[in-house]
Design an enzyme around this catalytic site. Structure first.
Site, mmCIF file in Angstrom:
data_model
loop_
_atom_site.group_PDB
_atom_site.id
_atom_site.type_symbol
_atom_site.label_atom_id
_atom_site.label_comp_id
_atom_site.label_asym_id
_atom_site.label_seq_id
_atom_site.Cartn_x
_atom_site.Cartn_y
_atom_site.Cartn_z
ATOM 1 N N GLU A 123 -10.155 0.119 -5.414
ATOM 2 C CA GLU A 123 -9.222 -0.808 -4.783
ATOM 3 C C GLU A 123 -9.936 -2.091 -4.364
ATOM 4 O O GLU A 123 -11.065 -2.050 -3.851
ATOM 5 C CB GLU A 123 -8.568 -0.158 -3.559
ATOM 6 C CG GLU A 123 -7.697 1.041 -3.899
ATOM 7 C CD GLU A 123 -6.812 1.451 -2.740
ATOM 8 O OE1 GLU A 123 -6.157 0.570 -2.156
ATOM 9 O OE2 GLU A 123 -6.794 2.659 -2.410
ATOM 10 N N GLY A 171 -1.442 2.480 -6.966
ATOM 11 C CA GLY A 171 -2.197 2.744 -8.186
ATOM 12 C C GLY A 171 -1.594 3.880 -8.991
ATOM 13 O O GLY A 171 -1.569 3.828 -10.230
ATOM 14 N N CYS A 212 0.860 -1.181 0.000
ATOM 15 C CA CYS A 212 0.000 0.000 0.000
ATOM 16 C C CYS A 212 0.896 1.230 0.000
ATOM 17 O O CYS A 212 1.604 1.484 0.969
ATOM 18 C CB CYS A 212 -0.917 0.010 1.222
ATOM 19 S SG CYS A 212 -1.934 1.499 1.342
ATOM 20 N N CYS A 252 -4.632 6.327 -4.192
ATOM 21 C CA CYS A 252 -4.013 4.997 -4.118
ATOM 22 C C CYS A 252 -2.567 5.143 -4.566
ATOM 23 O O CYS A 252 -2.292 5.450 -5.730
ATOM 24 C CB CYS A 252 -4.762 4.005 -5.009
ATOM 25 S SG CYS A 252 -4.009 2.352 -5.056
ATOM 26 N N HIS A 283 -2.542 -4.530 -10.493
ATOM 27 C CA HIS A 283 -3.266 -3.369 -11.013
ATOM 28 C C HIS A 283 -3.619 -3.579 -12.478
ATOM 29 O O HIS A 283 -2.804 -4.090 -13.259
ATOM 30 C CB HIS A 283 -2.417 -2.094 -10.897
ATOM 31 C CG HIS A 283 -2.261 -1.612 -9.491
ATOM 32 N ND1 HIS A 283 -3.137 -0.742 -8.898
ATOM 33 C CD2 HIS A 283 -1.330 -1.915 -8.551
ATOM 34 C CE1 HIS A 283 -2.749 -0.510 -7.653
ATOM 35 N NE2 HIS A 283 -1.656 -1.211 -7.424
#
Length: 289
Positions: free
Chosen positions: A212, A224, A76, A221, A163
């Protein structure tokens, strides 16, 4: 479980409950984690960050990440910045350059003098087996059907978590709410996937929204943002240094290309600290949580 101290933090509005497992051992079940993350019955957050001592003496800490559905994930980006700010502000370390163990490998966040945190996020992975992604062969982009009437073009990669990034014309009209869950649960992603929607403003600036896995759309994110810049670079549409605008604010992402790590710079803010009484499993089960 009883009384649990916690710290509420946010990175560009992506918010976290941070738990100290260094000074006291922690034992929370998925149902208790879901309750803690619930914005109506618990404290409320996108993810829970669980700080622990390092398992390898050459590293500083280990940290675990749980989505608000109680599931554990490997990485994360906004969370690692908040983690770095947390361990420093809680006097768990005075070091400003850290080595942190995660399920995705060792990350190296650095606290900058202006309060931001810069993180070496490692190299992106494109091998479908390592994402994981059930594609027959490695390709620059992939066509995925979302139901019978819709097919989208995606860049698929891992930044320690999977992703699928698509380019959209207008970020405000991107079908995040409707297509995000379909992408997350697409059968070609055995561990589900984070769905990114990227509008390219110019070669140094993109707008991004991310659905997410296990959390839904968040205000920002970090991984991301890294994945989107990598995707845009591989499409030949972005420069090495890119400003990423999210609903929660802006990240600076740098990727020089194959063989290089992705660097992420952005804020990490403590909102408040508190204590909460964690119901036992029987109470939560009886209440249907």
């Amino acid at each position: 479980m009883g009384i649990l101290p916690f710290t509420k933090m946010q990175g560009l509005g992506n918010d976290f409950i941070v738990l100290d497992g260094v000074r006291a051992s922690l034992a929370l079940t998925p149902i208790q984690l879901r309750w803690l993350a619930d914005r109506h019955f618990g404290v409320g957050c996108d993810q829970i960050l669980w700080v622990e001592p390092a398992q390898d003496a050459t590293n500083d800490f280990r940290y675990r990440i749980f989505n608000r559905d109680g599931g554990e994930v490997a990485n994360c980006g906004n969370g690692v910045r908040c983690f770095a700010r947390y361990v420093h502000d809680q006097n768990l370390t005075q070091r400003t350059h850290l080595r942190v163990e995660t399920q995705a490998g060792v990350l190296e966040p650095e606290l900058l003098p202006n309060g931001d945190v810069r993180v070496n996020m490692g190299e992106p992975l494109f091998d479908p087996d390592r994402i994981p992604f059930l594609a027959p062969a490695l390709q620059p982009t992939y066509e995925l059907a979302l139901g019978q009437q819709v097919t989208r073009t995606f860049s698929v990669l891992s930044m320690g978590n999977p992703h699928a990034v698509q380019v959209v014309e207008q970020i405000t009209h991107a079908p995040v709410d409707t297509e995000g869950p379909l992408i997350e649960h697409h059968p070609l992603f055995p561990e589900r996937v984070n769905a990114g929607f990227m509008e390219i403003a110019d070669r140094t600036h993109i707008h991004l929204r991310v659905h997410e896995r296990g959390a839904g759309e968040t205000l920002a994110c970090g991984t991301g943002a890294c994945a989107a810049v990598v995707a845009g670079r591989r499409l030949g549409r972005l420069d090495p240094l890119v400003h990423v605008t999210t609903h929660g604010g802006e990240l600076l992402i740098e990727w020089q290309g194959a063989g290089h790590p992705v660097w992420m710079t952005g804020p990490a803010v403590t909102v408040y600290t508190g204590i909460v009484h964690i119901p036992n499993i029987e109470e939560l089960t009886h209440a249907g949580r």
